[in-house]
Design an enzyme around this catalytic site. Structure first.
Site, PDB file in Angstrom:
ATOM      1  N   ILE A  83       0.834  -1.216   0.000  1.00  0.00           N
ATOM      2  CA  ILE A  83       0.000   0.000   0.000  1.00  0.00           C
ATOM      3  C   ILE A  83       0.864   1.260   0.000  1.00  0.00           C
ATOM      4  O   ILE A  83       0.405   2.322  -0.409  1.00  0.00           O
ATOM      5  CB  ILE A  83      -0.970  -0.032   1.216  1.00  0.00           C
TER       6      ILE A  83
ATOM      7  N   HIS B 132       5.973 -12.642   5.395  1.00  0.00           N
ATOM      8  CA  HIS B 132       5.885 -12.031   4.065  1.00  0.00           C
ATOM      9  C   HIS B 132       7.273 -11.696   3.579  1.00  0.00           C
ATOM     10  O   HIS B 132       8.170 -11.438   4.366  1.00  0.00           O
ATOM     11  CB  HIS B 132       5.012 -10.769   4.086  1.00  0.00           C
TER      12      HIS B 132
HETATM   13  P1  5GP Z   1       6.843  -5.035   7.335  1.00  0.00           P
HETATM   14  O1  5GP Z   1       7.197  -3.643   7.786  1.00  0.00           O
HETATM   15  O2  5GP Z   1       6.070  -5.788   8.395  1.00  0.00           O
HETATM   16  O3  5GP Z   1       8.010  -5.830   6.809  1.00  0.00           O
HETATM   17  O4  5GP Z   1       5.915  -4.865   6.063  1.00  0.00           O
HETATM   18  C1  5GP Z   1       4.557  -4.625   6.135  1.00  0.00           C
HETATM   19  C2  5GP Z   1       4.177  -3.923   4.853  1.00  0.00           C
HETATM   20  O5  5GP Z   1       2.775  -3.964   4.741  1.00  0.00           O
HETATM   21  C3  5GP Z   1       4.578  -2.448   4.800  1.00  0.00           C
HETATM   22  O6  5GP Z   1       5.469  -2.224   3.716  1.00  0.00           O
HETATM   23  C4  5GP Z   1       3.246  -1.717   4.616  1.00  0.00           C
HETATM   24  O7  5GP Z   1       3.323  -0.614   3.726  1.00  0.00           O
HETATM   25  C5  5GP Z   1       2.341  -2.812   4.088  1.00  0.00           C
HETATM   26  N1  5GP Z   1       0.942  -2.618   4.436  1.00  0.00           N
HETATM   27  C6  5GP Z   1       0.442  -2.205   5.634  1.00  0.00           C
HETATM   28  N2  5GP Z   1      -0.903  -2.173   5.595  1.00  0.00           N
HETATM   29  C7  5GP Z   1      -1.250  -2.580   4.333  1.00  0.00           C
HETATM   30  C8  5GP Z   1      -2.528  -2.759   3.692  1.00  0.00           C
HETATM   31  O8  5GP Z   1      -3.605  -2.539   4.259  1.00  0.00           O
HETATM   32  N3  5GP Z   1      -2.497  -3.177   2.402  1.00  0.00           N
HETATM   33  C9  5GP Z   1      -1.321  -3.420   1.732  1.00  0.00           C
HETATM   34  N4  5GP Z   1      -1.409  -3.818   0.457  1.00  0.00           N
HETATM   35  N5  5GP Z   1      -0.107  -3.270   2.321  1.00  0.00           N
HETATM   36  C10 5GP Z   1      -0.084  -2.859   3.603  1.00  0.00           C
END
Ligand code: 5GP
Ligand code: ZN
Length: 117
Positions: free
Chosen positions: A36, A103
């Site tokens: 997102i 992920h």
């Molecule tokens: P992390 O920081 O846990 O490695 O990655 C989580 C990712 O999820 C972030 O890059 C963030 O932008 C993405 N993200 C958070 N909320 C959403 C959402 O509602 N939809 C999508 N498509 N991505 C999201």
């Protein structure tokens, strides 16, 4: 039970279709959708349908699905016409993990800085 959907998990909700996302690939065991808040022209997340808090726990419990995250990441890059890409598995809040459902980030589409961070 390990791998079961968690009611409070954002990516479980996206996998179930309860929260919309721009899905680019889907297999029986994985889903790939656009981040997102993209950090590069291509920024796709590949997740297992099953809930594990991080990639290492997924790999320990379901190694074939963990491997599929990598083959799906490569397929995303191929679909997008990207030759070079970076895969990131943030593991732990201190490393920037904000969603505790395994992920991998697929980043590419512009020259990426050398180095890890
Ligand atoms: P992390 O920081 O846990 O490695 O990655 C989580 C990712 O999820 C972030 O890059 C963030 O932008 C993405 N993200 C958070 N909320 C959403 C959402 O509602 N939809 C999508 N498509 N991505 C999201
Ligand atoms: Zn989840």
């Amino acid at each position: 039970m390990a791998g079961e959907p968690q009611a409070d998990c954002l990516f479980c909700k996206i996998v179930a279709g309860g929260i919309p996302a721009t899905v680019v690939r889907r297999t029986e065991r994985t889903l790939a959708f656009r981040d997102i808040k993209p950090q590069a022209p291509t920024h796709v997340l590949v997740v297992p349908h099953a809930h594990y808090p991080n990639a290492a726990e997924l790999a320990a419990a379901e190694p074939q699905v963990a491997a599929e995250l990598l083959t799906e990441a490569a397929a995303v890059a191929a679909d997008e016409g990207i030759e070079a890409y970076r895969l990131i598995f943030n593991t732990g809040a201190g490393a920037g993990q904000t969603v505790f459902h395994a992920h991998v980030h697929v980043l590419g589409g512009r020259p990426l800085r050398e180095g890890m961070v």
